[in-house]
Design a protein around this motif. Sequence first.
Motif, mmCIF file in Angstrom:
data_model
loop_
_atom_site.group_PDB
_atom_site.id
_atom_site.type_symbol
_atom_site.label_atom_id
_atom_site.label_comp_id
_atom_site.label_asym_id
_atom_site.label_seq_id
_atom_site.Cartn_x
_atom_site.Cartn_y
_atom_site.Cartn_z
ATOM 1 N N ARG A 77 -0.072 -2.793 -11.342
ATOM 2 C CA ARG A 77 0.467 -2.002 -10.226
ATOM 3 C C ARG A 77 1.603 -1.117 -10.715
ATOM 4 O O ARG A 77 2.411 -1.536 -11.547
ATOM 5 N N VAL A 85 4.265 0.548 -3.793
ATOM 6 C CA VAL A 85 3.118 0.587 -4.695
ATOM 7 C C VAL A 85 2.497 1.972 -4.664
ATOM 8 O O VAL A 85 2.150 2.492 -3.589
ATOM 9 N N SER A 88 -2.853 0.881 -8.090
ATOM 10 C CA SER A 88 -3.234 -0.474 -8.477
ATOM 11 C C SER A 88 -4.625 -0.440 -9.081
ATOM 12 O O SER A 88 -5.498 0.275 -8.577
#
Length: 349
Positions: A77, A85, A88
């Motif tokens: 990530r 985030v 990913s």
Amino acid sequence: MPVGLGEAAEVPTFQVDPAWPKPLPNNWIMGQASGVAVDADDHVWVIQRPRTLTDDEKAASLDPPRTKCCKPAPPVREFDQAGTVLRSWGGPGQGYDWPENEHGIQVDPKGSVWIAGNGANDGQLLKFTADGRFVMQIGKSGPQTDSRDTSRLGRPANEVYVADGYYNHRIIVFGSETGAFKRMWGAYGRPPTDDKVPAYDPAAAPSQQFANPVHCVKIARDGLVYVCDRTNDRIQVFRKDGRFAKEMFVETKTRADGTVWELALWPDADESYLFNADGANNEVRTLSRATGETLGAFGLNGRGAGQFHWVHNLAVDSKGNVFTTEVDTGKRAQKFLASGNFVLRKRTP
């Protein structure tokens, strides 16, 4: 060390940011967080081990689901500075052998992401683009061999300068574009061996061989190469060609799993400090790069914000902030904000 290498104006201090990272999206949960790196944009990359999650932790992913939360996050990530985030990815795919046990992550100056593993059959290093497209594999998975084998690694810990590692006893270097073997060395710059040596004893003379694991390798801007000889409680320093320069010892009374789990360099003009993650004593130290003297430390054993359980890796951004990851049952990443009267170098393209 280079003539004129000095200390920064003030040794930095650190305060945990308890709001970093932000809650993960998609009902995700993180397993053992086994690596962290910071790229040229100060984005933070974390690799974790989804297979270390217990059924209780990943209960929403079971068939049928047992609870509302949670599901394993992807192994890799990318976070921004606020802890959101951004991307990913990761896991098994075509053309490469994904590690049995994810271990290290590094981002090179061109933005490529390198991943290693330390599972029982892991002998490979993987290179990906930032969006997760496979580029190259160095080495191969399969039964372990020995520290003389240049066709595979031995449960490697890190990088294109590879700390190799959990099974072998060496630093080994490969071309970042070709994957071709370049050179390798053991403790004191000698040819690596797998001779059986006694367990670490603080009262004994320094070991003539790296212990398992050789857990990290970091390269300073002046070309010095710093190696984590973890359970021997020492840092060995080399030239890029493997010539031994010196060694420094850290908390030498520590037995357990050793003190030198990871190193990172302070981003001032001289890279005056080494930051040392110690997963046995569960603290992060500020060391003088010139002498190895401990100048400061933060953290202690525990699970509260700013505490650690098996702090495994760390990385420093261009502002001096420190990011850490924890394995075993720690299973998290943390951010520590730097403060003090210091001047950091400007990042060049």
